[in-house]
Design a protein around this motif. Structure first.
Motif, PDB file in Angstrom:
ATOM      1  N   SER A 396      33.751  34.147  -4.030  1.00 19.95           N
ATOM      2  CA  SER A 396      32.617  34.926  -4.541  1.00 19.95           C
ATOM      3  C   SER A 396      32.826  35.302  -6.003  1.00 19.95           C
ATOM      4  O   SER A 396      31.905  35.198  -6.820  1.00 19.95           O
ATOM      5  CB  SER A 396      32.430  36.186  -3.688  1.00 19.95           C
ATOM      6  N   ALA A 397      34.041  35.741  -6.342  1.00 23.37           N
ATOM      7  CA  ALA A 397      34.323  36.094  -7.741  1.00 23.37           C
ATOM      8  C   ALA A 397      34.245  34.861  -8.636  1.00 23.37           C
ATOM      9  O   ALA A 397      33.759  34.929  -9.774  1.00 23.37           O
ATOM     10  CB  ALA A 397      35.706  36.739  -7.841  1.00 23.37           C
ATOM     11  N   ASP A 398      34.719  33.727  -8.138  1.00 21.62           N
ATOM     12  CA  ASP A 398      34.638  32.472  -8.895  1.00 21.62           C
ATOM     13  C   ASP A 398      33.183  32.103  -9.156  1.00 21.62           C
ATOM     14  O   ASP A 398      32.815  31.675 -10.258  1.00 21.62           O
ATOM     15  CB  ASP A 398      35.345  31.368  -8.112  1.00 21.62           C
ATOM     16  N   ALA A 399      32.313  32.251  -8.141  1.00 24.37           N
ATOM     17  CA  ALA A 399      30.890  31.954  -8.311  1.00 24.37           C
ATOM     18  C   ALA A 399      30.259  32.868  -9.354  1.00 24.37           C
ATOM     19  O   ALA A 399      29.464  32.424 -10.200  1.00 24.37           O
ATOM     20  CB  ALA A 399      30.168  32.088  -6.966  1.00 24.37           C
ATOM     21  N   ALA A 400      30.609  34.145  -9.312  1.00 23.93           N
ATOM     22  CA  ALA A 400      30.068  35.081 -10.305  1.00 23.93           C
ATOM     23  C   ALA A 400      30.560  34.737 -11.705  1.00 23.93           C
ATOM     24  O   ALA A 400      29.800  34.824 -12.689  1.00 23.93           O
ATOM     25  CB  ALA A 400      30.464  36.512  -9.936  1.00 23.93           C
TER      26      ALA A 400
END
Length: 701
Positions: A396-400
């Motif tokens: 999720s952090a990578d996507a953001a």
């Protein structure tokens, strides 16, 4: 008297037990020392092979130049690195003879391949050196893979040793509990001083053993005393020190000293498990350096390493207190923050912390005579809400972070359900693209380039299509961006290039010499492997002419560096032509014509479409044609959709045209049949046929 005899019996039994524990501890220590020595030997061999790889790469680059002195220097450096590696290999044969034998077989060929490649270059035939250098790289890759396998095997052994040590410590806890029980029973009858002298060290030792058994790193060790408890304290210290050394090797990034990916996943999962009990949120900052590739390309990998170390120091300085900083890989870092206050206002302090990081890293970094701009893109994910496991929170952090980078870089974005859902869909599509590459589901279609004055098909543009087993024929707009983001664009680009070259050769053998244009991504420009591929391409049958043209978009050239200019110049030197696609849509089109080795330009479809209704578009097209004529550049108008556009361009002097007015992109066999029919019937017949049917609507390329 009975009390004394009981005390002697208990203490005697305790001494025997402790002696047995100490003996087993010595055996375990010897096993740990041997394990550590094997780990050190493999790590030293990996470092030595890294030098061999580096200097082999320098030798490969030197072979492409006529500078004999540079070639000799590169060969000498490679030979010295190889000698150092042979010394480490000798040590490895004593620690891991199986891996050493496998490595020795591949290693023995490195010098021979290097000498033969260098001889080929000095004899005036550098093309013969390419397969030798490729074979050399394969041997080096084989050695690295074998060393990595040996390292993983030793990591598994480390886990087994630690498991055995934990089991032994559990037994020790049971024995100590028995000793405590016996000593406690007798201690009731002994003086308070004797009780204290026994109970206190036992409590400290038991507490330390429990901490070790729980896997904690910071252990409250008992003091060293001149008795059996002192021996236990020494054994615990030895265990802690050895375990910490092994843990550093398994969980630490060697360049920055930060925790690696394994350390991040383990620590983040523990924080999530605690959060489920305490209800305190856990946040993960995913930090990506914006311009790291440009630093590597322009200044080399040593400068890149220094740049990463500087970024590490700044992240340490500006990250929240008590947070954990890890290097997730490459130029990507993570910051784990736990123990946060739950509430609706959680986003505010996280935003402030992200802004602090952005400001702290924005300061220019002096490097020699240069001043490098440092910036980062940050993605923020929070548990609970953005995932249930460490892997999901990281994703999720990578996507953001990816969205932050797409929105101009040097900013921060929070994860959301929509982002994570999109990311999962993109990951699934990337997996399907990999499978499609393995199954050869991708095929180039060809859209003709027509000389409207002569009525001849003079070229084609290769446009990749995906014959998906479930979704049917898919245009590039549905998968190219995911391929770019997942790093698969190089494989797709190489596949399209190879198939387009093969098709151009087939047409040339039938006396139809068509120049086939292939789109070139910026990743392929940065990847020097494309030069090896192009050097292996043959010329057109019966001619020295190269039939492949490359087209780059202005958006791809926004990240161009001196390295990109050198690569494009080398591609042109090999006989391939380079075109600038979508000309006029960027802000620096004219500077590209001046700096880069451009042979032709393509007038963007938006100007062609607007010519009939916009004087400005018509003036831009006319000015582009005049500029190209003065610069001796070829011009192709793309996106020609109707007879009026074709005729208007022809009046302006643009004779090479491409678009749905002629036909959409076709498979190779259909393209060939269409070209024959078009040239037999002529332009007038084609115009009549177009006028008789419904107007062609603009479609997907």
């Amino acid at each position: 008297m009975t009390l004394c005899l009981g005390l002697v019996a208990v203490l005697g039994g305790a001494s025997l037990v402790i002696g047995s524990v100490m003996l087993r501890d010595q055996e375990a220590n010897a096993a740990r020392v041997q394990q550590f020595d094997r780990f050190e030997t493999i790590y030293a061999a990996q470092q030595a092979m890294s030098l061999v790889r580096r200097y082999s790469g320098q030798l490969g680059n030197a072979i492409q130049t006529p500078n004999r002195q540079q070639q000799d220097a590169a060969r000498k450096a490679q030979r010295e690195a190889k000698a150092s590696f042979d010394g480490e290999l000798l040590k490895l044969s004593g620690a891991d003879p199986i891996s050493a034998r496998l490595i020795e077989e591949a290693s023995d060929e490195i010098d021979g391949l290097s000498v033969r490649a260098l001889d080929s270059a000095t004899s005036g035939d550098p093309e013969r050196a390419a397969p030798l250098l490729l074979a050399l790289q394969q041997r080096i890759d084989l050695v690295d893979e074998t060393l990595q396998t040996a390292s993983k095997r030793e990591q598994l052994r480390t886990g087994e040793l630690q498991a055995a040590e934990h089991s032994r410590l559990k037994d020790l806890v049971r024995l100590c509990a028995a000793i405590i029980g016996g000593a406690g029973l007798l201690g009731v009858l002994m003086t308070l001083g004797i009780v204290r002298s026994v109970i206190r060290p036992l409590q400290a030792t038991t507490n330390a053993i429990r901490q070790v058994n729980a896997g904690e790193i910071d252990i409250d060790l008992p003091p060293i005393r001149p008795d059996e408890f002192g021996d236990i304290a020494v054994a615990l210290r030895q265990f802690r020190d050895q375990a910490e050394r092994l843990r550093r090797l398994a969980y630490q990034d060697p360049l920055t000293g930060l925790g690696n990916r394994a350390r991040l996943e383990e620590t983040l999962q523990r924080a999530i498990d605690r959060s489920r009990q305490t209800r305190e949120p856990v946040a993960l900052f995913y930090v990506d350096l914006d311009n790291f590739r440009a630093v590597n390309d322009k200044f080399g990998h040593k400068a890149g390493d220094r740049y990463l170390c500087e970024a590490t120091a700044r992240l340490h300085r500006f990250m929240p207190p008590g947070a954990l900083l890890c290097r997730h890989g490459g130029d990507k870092f993570t910051i784990t923050v736990d123990g946060l206050d739950a509430g609706s206002a959680l986003e505010t302090p996280l935003r402030e912390q992200a802004d602090c990081l952005l400001r702290g890293l924005a300061e220019s970094y002096p490097f020699g005579d240069h001043l490098l701009n440092m910036s980062v893109s940050i993605g923020i994910a929070v548990f609970p809400g953005d995932g249930e496991t460490a892997e999901q929170i990281i994703a999720s952090a990578d996507a953001a972070m990816f969205v932050a980078k797409k929105n101009g870089r040097n900013n921060a974005r929070f994860a959301s359900a929509q982002l994570t859902g999109t990311m999962r869909r993109q990951l699934a599509l990337a997996s399907e693209i990999r499978r499609g590459l393995e199954r050869d589901e991708f095929e180039p279609f060809y859209q003709p380039v027509v000389d409207v004055e002569k009525g001849l098909v003079v070229g084609a543009e290769a446009l990749l299509r995906w014959r998906h087993p479930e979704n049917g024929l898919m245009p590039p707009s549905e998968f190219i961006q995911v391929a770019e983001d997942s790093g698969l664009i190089n494989q797709l680009g190489e596949l399209c290039l190879i198939k387009a070259h093969e098709q151009a050769q087939i047409w040339a053998a039938k006396n139809r010499r068509l120049r086939v244009s292939v789109n070139l991504s910026v990743r392929q420009v940065h990847d020097g492997r494309i030069l090896q591929l192009l050097r292996g391409f043959s010329s057109a049958p019966g001619s020295r002419e190269r039939l492949i043209d490359f087209e780059l978009t202005e958006s791809a050239l926004l990240d161009s560096t001196e390295y990109s200019h050198t690569m494009l110049t080398e591609i042109k030197r090999l006989g391939f032509r380079i075109g600038l696609d979508d000309f006029g849509t960027g802000y620096s089109s004219f500077s590209y014509l001046q700096r880069l080795p451009i042979d032709k330009i393509k007038i963007d479809r938006q100007f062609v479409t607007s010519m009939g209704a916009s004087k400005q578009a018509l003036a831009i097209v006319s000015a582009t044609l005049t500029l190209a004529q003065n610069l001796d550049l070829g011009v192709i108008a793309e996106g020609v959709e109707n007879t009026a556009q074709m005729r208007q361009l022809r009046i302006l002097g643009c004779k090479l045209q491409q678009g749905f007015y002629f036909t959409r992109a076709l498979p190779a066999a259909d393209f060939e049949a269409w070209a024959v029919a078009f040239e037999e019937n002529g332009m007038d017949a084609h115009a009549t046929a177009v006028a008789a049917r419904e107007p062609v609507t603009v479609g997907i390329r």
